[in-house]
Motif scaffolding. Sequence first.
Motif, PDB file in Angstrom:
ATOM      1  N   ASN A 639       0.846  -1.195   0.000  1.00 54.63           N
ATOM      2  CA  ASN A 639       0.000   0.000   0.000  1.00 54.63           C
ATOM      3  C   ASN A 639       0.879   1.242   0.000  1.00 54.63           C
ATOM      4  OD1 ASN A 639      -1.525   2.269   1.251  1.00 54.63           O
ATOM      5  ND2 ASN A 639      -3.159   0.743   1.268  1.00 54.63           N
ATOM      6  N   ARG A 640       0.717   2.052  -1.002  1.00 48.74           N
ATOM      7  CA  ARG A 640       1.578   3.240  -1.148  1.00 48.74           C
ATOM      8  C   ARG A 640       1.388   4.242  -0.015  1.00 48.74           C
ATOM      9  NH1 ARG A 640       4.453   4.783  -5.660  1.00 48.74           N
ATOM     10  NH2 ARG A 640       4.340   3.344  -7.413  1.00 48.74           N
ATOM     11  N   GLU A 641       0.180   4.298   0.505  1.00 48.12           N
ATOM     12  CA  GLU A 641      -0.098   5.294   1.550  1.00 48.12           C
ATOM     13  C   GLU A 641       0.517   4.942   2.891  1.00 48.12           C
ATOM     14  OE1 GLU A 641      -4.276   7.562   0.620  1.00 48.12           O
ATOM     15  OE2 GLU A 641      -4.348   5.738   1.808  1.00 48.12           O
ATOM     16  N   THR A 642       0.450   3.665   3.252  1.00 49.85           N
ATOM     17  CA  THR A 642       0.829   3.286   4.620  1.00 49.85           C
ATOM     18  C   THR A 642       2.016   2.337   4.688  1.00 49.85           C
ATOM     19  OG1 THR A 642      -0.668   1.405   4.557  1.00 49.85           O
ATOM     20  CG2 THR A 642      -1.563   3.477   5.422  1.00 49.85           C
ATOM     21  N   GLY A 643       2.407   1.753   3.568  1.00 48.13           N
ATOM     22  CA  GLY A 643       3.473   0.755   3.599  1.00 48.13           C
ATOM     23  C   GLY A 643       2.987  -0.616   4.029  1.00 48.13           C
ATOM     24  N   ASP A 644       1.693  -0.764   4.220  1.00 43.46           N
ATOM     25  CA  ASP A 644       1.155  -2.078   4.591  1.00 43.46           C
ATOM     26  C   ASP A 644       1.377  -3.078   3.464  1.00 43.46           C
ATOM     27  OD1 ASP A 644      -0.042  -2.005   7.198  1.00 43.46           O
ATOM     28  OD2 ASP A 644      -1.450  -0.531   6.390  1.00 43.46           O
ATOM     29  N   PRO A 765       5.398  -1.937   8.172  1.00 48.99           N
ATOM     30  CA  PRO A 765       4.892  -0.909   7.262  1.00 48.99           C
ATOM     31  C   PRO A 765       5.730   0.370   7.333  1.00 48.99           C
ATOM     32  CG  PRO A 765       3.085  -1.965   8.402  1.00 48.99           C
ATOM     33  CD  PRO A 765       4.341  -2.488   9.031  1.00 48.99           C
ATOM     34  N   GLU A 766       6.178   0.705   8.541  1.00 51.02           N
ATOM     35  CA  GLU A 766       6.976   1.925   8.676  1.00 51.02           C
ATOM     36  C   GLU A 766       8.268   1.827   7.864  1.00 51.02           C
ATOM     37  OE1 GLU A 766       8.131   2.932  12.641  1.00 51.02           O
ATOM     38  OE2 GLU A 766       8.913   4.876  12.009  1.00 51.02           O
ATOM     39  N   TRP A 769       7.381   2.146   4.256  1.00 42.63           N
ATOM     40  CA  TRP A 769       7.019   3.527   3.911  1.00 42.63           C
ATOM     41  C   TRP A 769       8.274   4.390   3.823  1.00 42.63           C
ATOM     42  CZ3 TRP A 769       7.085   8.333   6.526  1.00 42.63           C
ATOM     43  CH2 TRP A 769       6.349   9.348   5.886  1.00 42.63           C
TER      44      TRP A 769
END
Lengths: 777, 325
Positions: A639-644, A765-766, A769
Motif C-alpha cells: 500500500n503506497r499510503e501506509t506501507g502495509d 509498514p513503517e 514507507w
Amino acid sequence: MATTTITKTEKLVGKAMRRQEDPRLITGSATYVDDIQMPGMLHACILRSPHGAANIKSVDIAAALAHPGVAAVYVGKDTEKVGPVPCGASLPGLRVPHHYVLAIDRVYFIGHPVAVVVATDKYIARDAVDLIEVEYETLQAVTDPEKAIGPGAPPVHPEWPDNVAFNYHQEGGDVDTAFAQAEVVVKQRITSQRLIPSSMETRGVVADYNTGDKALTIWSSTQIPHLMRTLVAQMLGAPEHKVRVVTPEVGGGFGSKLNVYAEEALMGFVAMKLGQPVKWIESRRENCMCTIHGRGHVDYFEVAAKKDGTILGIKLKLIQDLGAYHQLLTPAIPTLSVLMMPGLYRCQNVRADIVGAFTNAVPTDAYRGAGRPEATHGIERMVDILAAELKMDPAEIRLKNFIHNDEFPYATGTGLSYDSGNYAAPLHKAMDLIDYHNLREEQRQARSQGRLMGIGLSTYGEICAFGPSPATPAGGWESATVKIEPSGMVTVMTGSSPHGQGEETTFAQITADELGVGIDDVIVLHGDTAIVQYGIGTFGSRGTAVGGTAVYFALQELKKKIKKYGAMLLESEEVSFSDGVCVDHKTGKSVTLAEIAGASHRAMKLPPGTQPGMVETYFWEPPNFAFPFGAHAVVTEVNRETGDIEIKRYVAVDDCGNIINPLIVAGQVHGGVVQGLGQALWEQAVYDDNGQLITGEFMDYAIPRASMIPWIETEHTVTPSPVNPLGVKGVGEAGTIGCSPAVVNSVVDALSTLGVRHIDMPMTPEKIWNLMEGARA
Amino acid sequence: MQQFEYASPASLNEALSLLGSKWGETDVLAGGTDQISLMKEYLHTPKRVVNIKGIKELHGVHHSPQGMRIGATTTFDELAMDKALAAEYPSLVTAVLGIASPQIRNMGTAGGDLCQRPRCWYFRGGYGVLALQDGKSLVPNGQNEFHAIFGGGPAYFVSPSSLGPALIALNAQVKLVSASGSRMVPVGKFFVSPQNDQSREIALMPNEILTEIVVPPARGVKNTTYEVRHKDALDWPLATASVALTMKGSSVGSARIVLGHVAPTPWVATQAEQALTGKSLSDDVIAQAADAAVADAKPLSQNVYKVQLAKVAVKRALMEAAGRA
C-alpha cells in the motif's frame, strides 16, 4: 483354530486422519504441568535481574523470609554447587562461561535469575520476591552482536574482553578461483533478527523428592525428557536411576524446550532441600526474557557467478548473537546454517566464517528451523539479488542452478550428502498453481497503474531427521518398544517426545498397518522416563523420520515373533502374517493376533528358542540426515499510503518424502508458514542500549494472530527418502524455512521499480514507507 | 501487587463515600483491564479499591429523543451489540470493535476507556506521565516512535482512549459525580495534557466517579472512525481519526475531525474542519482536509511516519463518510 474372515484391509498410512490426541486437547482434559496438584505443594517465584549488566553488591532476603507463608529463600551462594546449566555443543576453542543456576556476584542479562522464593502459594511467593533488596552496581551492557565484537565494547564476561566465544571456519572447493573467474559478484548484508519462540504454554516445572526413597521426580514442559533426566541428575549430583522426568502435555516448544534450563535443576534443588513438592510456572514475561530466543544473525554474503546465472562460489561471514551464555545447543546453531548455505544449488565452492558473539541478552538457541531458515533466507535472497543484477527471471536462475535429479546422493561443498531430490518439480508445481507467467503479465499491468505488486519465490532445502549420532550431540538415534498386550491391544512406547507434531497418531497409523489392527487398538506412550526406554526426543524434524522408523523396525522384529507363535499354534512350518492374522496357506487355517498374544502370555507352550510375552524394543541409528525441499510462491501488494503489505496469495509446495498423514503435514506446513510470516513481517525481539528487552510482552512483541494470516494453499511432490524404510523426510520446520525468503523476495520485487534491492526483516509498514519515501526523495 | 482494602458497594452514594480526597489513596475498579496491570506493576498502589461493577445504575445504554446515555460500566461488547447505537453512531462502533481482543471487550468498560492511564512505556516503566529523569523528559531523545506528533511538551504520551475522539466529534459530555454533587463536562475538556509530574491526564477528581457518557442525537450526522493499526492483536492503534459531518445539501455544513493516539489528548484537527466546511466531499477536498489535519504536526525523532498515518486516517474516515470507502 477357527478360520477367521479377514476384515482389516484398509491401509492407514497415507490417509488424512484426525489426530488421536485432539479429543483431550480440545475438551480441556489434557494435563499440563500447571494442572498438577500435590499435597503440601509449595510454589516458587524467581527474582530476576532488572539490568542487562550489573555487579551484585548485596542481597538482603530478611524481609522476604519474614513474610508470612514463605518457606525458604535461596540466593546464588546457596546453589553454587548446583549445575552448571549444560552446553551440549562443542566447537574447537569454544569459550564456555560457567552458567550458575542463580547469579553469584554479577548478572549478565535482563531476567538473569538472582534468587528464588518458595511459599505456600504463588501469590505469596510473588509478593515476597518484591521484598528482596538487591544492591546492584550497574555496568555498561552491549546487546548488538556487531558492536559487541567491535572496538571499545564493554565485555560481557570480563575474562574475555573481545566478546568472541568462538571462531569457526569451513571451506569447500576452490573459492578463490571461483571468485577470480566470476563475471559478476553480488554482495549483501542480510540479517535474521532475534525472535521469541512464544510457545502457547510457557515453561513450567514441578519437582517432588521422596525422602525415604531418595528419589526425585521432575515434571517439566520439555521436548527431551530423557536427556533432561541425565543432565539434571548431573547438575544436582543425584544418581540418574533415582531421577524420573515426566513430560505431561507440552503446549508447544518450537525448539525453546529442546533445552535444560536453570529452573529444572533449581526446582529439584528446592524439593530436595525442603522435602516438599514445589511448582514453578513461567510467566509470559519471563518466557519473553528468559527462555531462549531464536535467530540473531548478521550475515555478509557474497556470490560469484557467470553472466548466464551459473553460481560459481559463495562466501559468508556470519556473526551470531549468542547472548550471555551457551544454552544446550547455542553455539551449534550457526554451524547448521553453514552446512545449508549452498541451498539446492550445484555450487561446491563455499567458504564460511562464523564469529560467535557474547551479548548481554538471553541466549539464542534452536527455534523452528534452527540455523536453516537463516541459511535459506540468505541464499534465497542472494539468488534473487543475482537474478536482478543479471536481469534474469528468478525462476529461471533457480532452474539453471539446481542439482540435477541424476546426481543424488549429492555430496555438497559443506560435507553433506543430500539423500534424494527433484528440485525442479515443486518449483514447477508452485508456478503452475500460482499461474506464474500470467502473474508477470498482471504485474506489468499493475505497475502501469502505479500499483506495487510483487511476486516472490523461494526454493528451500533443509537438513532433517537429526541425525546420525556422530553429527548430533548426545546421540541421534531413536528408540521404540512395541508391546502386544494379552488381549491383542497394542502399546507403543517411543523415545520421541511429541508435543504437537501428532505422532501419537502417525505412529499408531504405522503400527496399525503393520499389525493389521485398528487405530484405536493402539496407544502411543511417551515422555515418562519411568515408563519409556531411553530416547532422544522430538526436534529437528526427526520425530517420524527417526522415531517412526524405530517403531517400524520394532514392529518388524515383533512380526517375526508373531509368526513363530502363529506357526506353533497352527502346527505349521510356514505361515504368513498380514492384516492381523497368521495364515497357513496350505490348510487355510488361521489364528488372530489376539489369540497369538494371549498364547504368548499364557505360555502353555513356547516356540523353540522363544521367550514368553510379546514385546520388542528397537534402537535405530539413522545412516544419514534426510533432506526435504520445496518451493513457496507469494504474491504481495504494498500500500503506497501506509506501507502495509497485503499477501494476496500464498502457495507452498513441499516435498517431505512419503506422507503418512496429509492432514498433519498440512497442519505442520500451516504452522511453519505462520511463524515464517511472523519473522518476515512482524516479529523482532528488541533490546535497547542498556540491555532492556523492550519487546517483553505480547503488547510489543508482534506474534501473528489467525486473522492476520492469508489463505495458505498447500501442495506436495513426493520424492521418498532412501535413508529410512518409511521413505519420510520430515516437515516440522519446512514451512518456516521456505516462507521468509519467499515473502521478502515478493516485497522486494514489488518495490524493485523504486530501486529497492533488499529489505531486512521484519518488513514493518513503517520500514516500507520509509523506503518508499527515500525513493521519492 | 501491594495489599489493599477491597470494597464492592451496591450504591453510588456508598461508593462515593469510600473514595479518598487525594490520588493514590483509593482507586475505582470497573473492568480492571488497565487497573489490575497498573497495580501489578506498582504504578498504582491504592490503599483501597472500590469496585463499581455492582452498582446497577451505572450500567447499560439508554436511548431517548435527547440522545444516548452510556453507563460507565457498560462493556465494549455491550456497546458493540447495541443495534440502535450502531445505526446512529457508527463512528463509536468502529472505535469499540477496534479494541482487541474479545476478552478485553467483554471486560473493559466505556468509563474505563476514558479513564485508562497512558500506554507510554516510560510511564509504564515508572517514569511518570512526563517521563522525567533528572527533571528532563526521556521522550524527545528516546524511544518515541509511538509518542505525540501534536501538542507535545511537557507530556509526550498519547491519549490511549479509543472512544474519546469519536465522543468529542459527536459533542458528547461525561457526568462526574462526587459526594457533594455532580457536574457535566464536555469530553473535549475531560482530557487534559498534564503540566506537571503530579497531575493527571483527565479532569476527574480523586473523589469523583465518572458515572455516564451523554451523547447528543446524531441522526443525519455522517460519523465515522478510521483506525490505522499494524497488527490485529492486543495493541492500541497508531493513529485514528473520527469525523462527524452535518451536511447542507451536498456540501458540508459543519465538520468535526478528531485525531486519536497522536497527542496527550484526543486532538481536534481545526484546520481540517475549516478545509471541509462549505465544500462538497470530492477526492480533492478530502485530500486537502487530510493535508490540513497534519499541517501543524511536530513529529519527534522517530515518529515522522505517524504524521503520514494520521493523514491517511483522516482521508479514509472522510472517504467512508462520503460513502466511498
